[in-house]
Scaffold this active site. Structure first.
Site, PDB file in Angstrom:
ATOM      1  N   ARG A  12       0.397  -1.081   0.230  1.00  0.00           N
ATOM      2  CA  ARG A  12      -0.134   0.252   0.089  1.00  0.00           C
ATOM      3  C   ARG A  12       0.584   1.486   0.216  1.00  0.00           C
ATOM      4  O   ARG A  12       0.703   2.034  -0.589  1.00  0.00           O
ATOM      5  CB  ARG A  12      -0.402   0.496   1.183  1.00  0.00           C
ATOM      6  CG  ARG A  12      -1.916  -1.059   1.420  1.00  0.00           C
ATOM      7  CD  ARG A  12      -2.681  -0.625   0.236  1.00  0.00           C
ATOM      8  NE  ARG A  12      -3.872   0.530   0.196  1.00  0.00           N
ATOM      9  CZ  ARG A  12      -4.058   0.990  -1.103  1.00  0.00           C
ATOM     10  NH1 ARG A  12      -3.349  -0.050  -2.241  1.00  0.00           N
ATOM     11  NH2 ARG A  12      -4.733   2.040  -1.960  1.00  0.00           N
ATOM     12  N   ASP A  34      11.116  -5.885  -4.743  1.00  0.00           N
ATOM     13  CA  ASP A  34      10.010  -6.291  -3.572  1.00  0.00           C
ATOM     14  C   ASP A  34      10.146  -7.915  -4.171  1.00  0.00           C
ATOM     15  O   ASP A  34       9.504  -8.699  -5.379  1.00  0.00           O
ATOM     16  CB  ASP A  34       8.512  -5.966  -4.060  1.00  0.00           C
ATOM     17  CG  ASP A  34       7.291  -6.593  -2.762  1.00  0.00           C
ATOM     18  OD1 ASP A  34       7.480  -7.439  -2.594  1.00  0.00           O
ATOM     19  OD2 ASP A  34       6.491  -5.627  -2.755  1.00  0.00           O
ATOM     20  N   ARG A  79      14.749 -10.851  -1.498  1.00  0.00           N
ATOM     21  CA  ARG A  79      14.385 -10.744   0.091  1.00  0.00           C
ATOM     22  C   ARG A  79      16.076  -9.799   0.423  1.00  0.00           C
ATOM     23  O   ARG A  79      14.823  -9.424   1.698  1.00  0.00           O
ATOM     24  CB  ARG A  79      14.536 -12.672  -0.182  1.00  0.00           C
ATOM     25  CG  ARG A  79      13.258 -12.983  -0.709  1.00  0.00           C
ATOM     26  CD  ARG A  79      13.365 -14.784  -0.654  1.00  0.00           C
ATOM     27  NE  ARG A  79      11.930 -15.188  -1.149  1.00  0.00           N
ATOM     28  CZ  ARG A  79      10.677 -14.902  -0.085  1.00  0.00           C
ATOM     29  NH1 ARG A  79      10.406 -15.022   1.250  1.00  0.00           N
ATOM     30  NH2 ARG A  79       9.907 -16.087  -1.184  1.00  0.00           N
ATOM     31  N   CYS A 151       0.997   7.554  10.695  1.00  0.00           N
ATOM     32  CA  CYS A 151       0.015   7.831   9.624  1.00  0.00           C
ATOM     33  C   CYS A 151      -0.375   8.466  10.867  1.00  0.00           C
ATOM     34  O   CYS A 151      -0.693  10.493  10.514  1.00  0.00           O
ATOM     35  CB  CYS A 151      -0.722   7.330   9.134  1.00  0.00           C
ATOM     36  SG  CYS A 151      -0.935   6.335   9.678  1.00  0.00           S
ATOM     37  N   THR A 152      -0.459   8.104  11.824  1.00  0.00           N
ATOM     38  CA  THR A 152      -1.217   8.827  13.202  1.00  0.00           C
ATOM     39  C   THR A 152      -0.315   9.837  13.969  1.00  0.00           C
ATOM     40  O   THR A 152      -0.950  10.906  14.656  1.00  0.00           O
ATOM     41  CB  THR A 152      -2.012   8.094  14.239  1.00  0.00           C
ATOM     42  OG1 THR A 152      -2.732   6.721  12.981  1.00  0.00           O
ATOM     43  CG2 THR A 152      -3.170   8.188  15.204  1.00  0.00           C
ATOM     44  N   THR A 181      -6.905  -1.709   7.932  1.00  0.00           N
ATOM     45  CA  THR A 181      -5.789  -1.916   7.515  1.00  0.00           C
ATOM     46  C   THR A 181      -5.176  -3.324   7.057  1.00  0.00           C
ATOM     47  O   THR A 181      -6.058  -4.001   6.907  1.00  0.00           O
ATOM     48  CB  THR A 181      -4.237  -0.931   7.857  1.00  0.00           C
ATOM     49  OG1 THR A 181      -4.351  -2.210   8.516  1.00  0.00           O
ATOM     50  CG2 THR A 181      -5.090   0.687   8.138  1.00  0.00           C
ATOM     51  N   ARG A 233     -10.631   0.462  15.453  1.00  0.00           N
ATOM     52  CA  ARG A 233     -10.103  -0.048  13.714  1.00  0.00           C
ATOM     53  C   ARG A 233     -11.661  -0.269  13.208  1.00  0.00           C
ATOM     54  O   ARG A 233     -12.752  -0.600  14.308  1.00  0.00           O
ATOM     55  CB  ARG A 233      -9.876  -1.172  13.476  1.00  0.00           C
ATOM     56  CG  ARG A 233      -8.268  -0.714  13.736  1.00  0.00           C
ATOM     57  CD  ARG A 233      -7.461  -0.029  12.903  1.00  0.00           C
ATOM     58  NE  ARG A 233      -6.238  -0.117  13.303  1.00  0.00           N
ATOM     59  CZ  ARG A 233      -5.552  -0.347  12.016  1.00  0.00           C
ATOM     60  NH1 ARG A 233      -6.063  -1.529  11.363  1.00  0.00           N
ATOM     61  NH2 ARG A 233      -3.681  -0.195  12.488  1.00  0.00           N
TER      62      ARG A 233
END
Length: 336
Positions: A12, A34, A79, A151-152, A181, A233
């Site tokens: 994300r 990735d 990895r 983010c918070t 999430t 949540r």
């Protein structure tokens, strides 16, 4: 010249940082890593997004990676972060967005591949944390691994800074009403460390822990030990809201608080802290690039020293834009 960036982890946040990098135009993404995604699948995931819509541009693939808006971007599937050839790609600043390598020791593995700096897109137990508009000016160029906090914390810290600078905070409690999430479950499933967290995300309000309020004390040292909080949540896919209840040192009216936040939002915190008197709901802020949008109508004062404040944030898009902004900022400091 825009700093050259590599992204490790194309989930994300990795993908939304990528989109924000292109939208902002202040950094140049040259490589992505990735191990769980093949190149053609990465192109598909970047092009289509259930939350933020289709990518506004062109995406193709070639034998070594992606071609985005006509520009080649190398794609690796290593990895071990130490094996990613960032140096060959010219990537100096790495966004560590796997959620796995969140300590200084683990994240510094990127330096072995030729990277110069690593920005962790999550809170870190030991890496210095920076919140744009709050403590980014304390960054020193000898720091190699740093965290963009959560983010918070990015929503809460600018608001707490304005209140503390103007009126003083004795203590406070925060609740974030947070969209579900990727760590949560589509249907009830095993979650040994957090039993509630194993319950269906789309049909429950789920109490949860968060270190976001305590982390404010790391970016605003004068608030250390004065804030804590928890999360609920809720069954929404994106955009969350912080509810901060504080006891202030100075007697204050709610109108004075509104004035202070509005002033900051138009001056030193412009683009980071927003201010609205509109009757908004969460979806109105999907795709908002600001860290924190103060909802003037939603807050309330009990008396002159005890006040509840409400501030919204797009926990995906706004946070990812700050990752881009932090890299832009530190690259300028590094160049001095």
């Amino acid at each position: 010249m825009a700093p050259k960036v590599g992204i490790n982890g194309f989930g994300r946040i990795g993908r939304i940082v990528f989109r924000n990098a292109i939208e902002a135009g202040t950094v140049d993404v040259v490589a992505v890593n990735d191990p769980f995604i093949e190149t053609h699948y990465a192109a598909y995931m970047l092009k289509y997004d259930s939350q933020h819509g289709q990518f506004k541009g062109t995406i193709e693939t070639y034998d070594e990676g992606l071609i985005v808006n006509g520009k080649k971007i190398r794609f690796h599937t290593e990895r071990d972060p130490a094996n990613i050839p960032w140096g060959q790609d010219g990537a100096e600043y790495i966004v560590e967005s796997t959620g796995v390598f969140t300590t200084q020791e683990k994240a510094s593995a990127h330096l072995k591949g030729g990277a110069k700096k690593v920005v962790i897109s999550a809170p870190s137990a030991d890496a210095p944390m920076f919140v744009m508009g709050v403590n980014n000016e304390t960054y020193k160029k000898d720091i190699q691994v740093l965290s963009n906090a959560s983010c918070t914390t990015n929503c809460l810290a600018p608001l707490a800074k304005v209140i503390n600078d103007n009126f003083g905070i004795i203590e406070g409690l925060m609740t974030t009403v947070h969209s579900y999430t990727a760590t949560q479950k589509v249907v009830d499933g095993p979650s040994a460390k957090d039993w509630r967290g194993g319950r269906t995300a789309a049909t429950n309000i789920i109490p949860s822990s968060t270190g976001a309020a305590k982390a404010v004390g790391k970016v605003i040292p004068s608030l250390n030990g004065k804030l804590t909080g928890m999360a609920m949540r809720v069954p929404t896919s994106n955009v969350s809201v912080v509810d901060l209840t504080v006891r202030t040192e100075k007697a204050v009216t709610y109108d004075q608080i509104k004035d202070a936040v509005k002033k900051a939002s138009e001056n030193e915190l412009k683009g980071i802290l927003g201010y609205t008197e509109d009757d908004i709901v969460s979806t109105d802020l999907n795709g908002d690039t600001r860290s924190s949008i103060f909802d003037a109508k939603a807050g309330i004062a009990l008396n002159s020293n005890f006040i509840k404040l409400v501030s919204w944030y797009d926990n995906e898009w706004g946070y990812s834009r700050r990752v881009v902004d932090l890299i832009t900022y530190i690259s300028k400091v590094d160049a001095q």
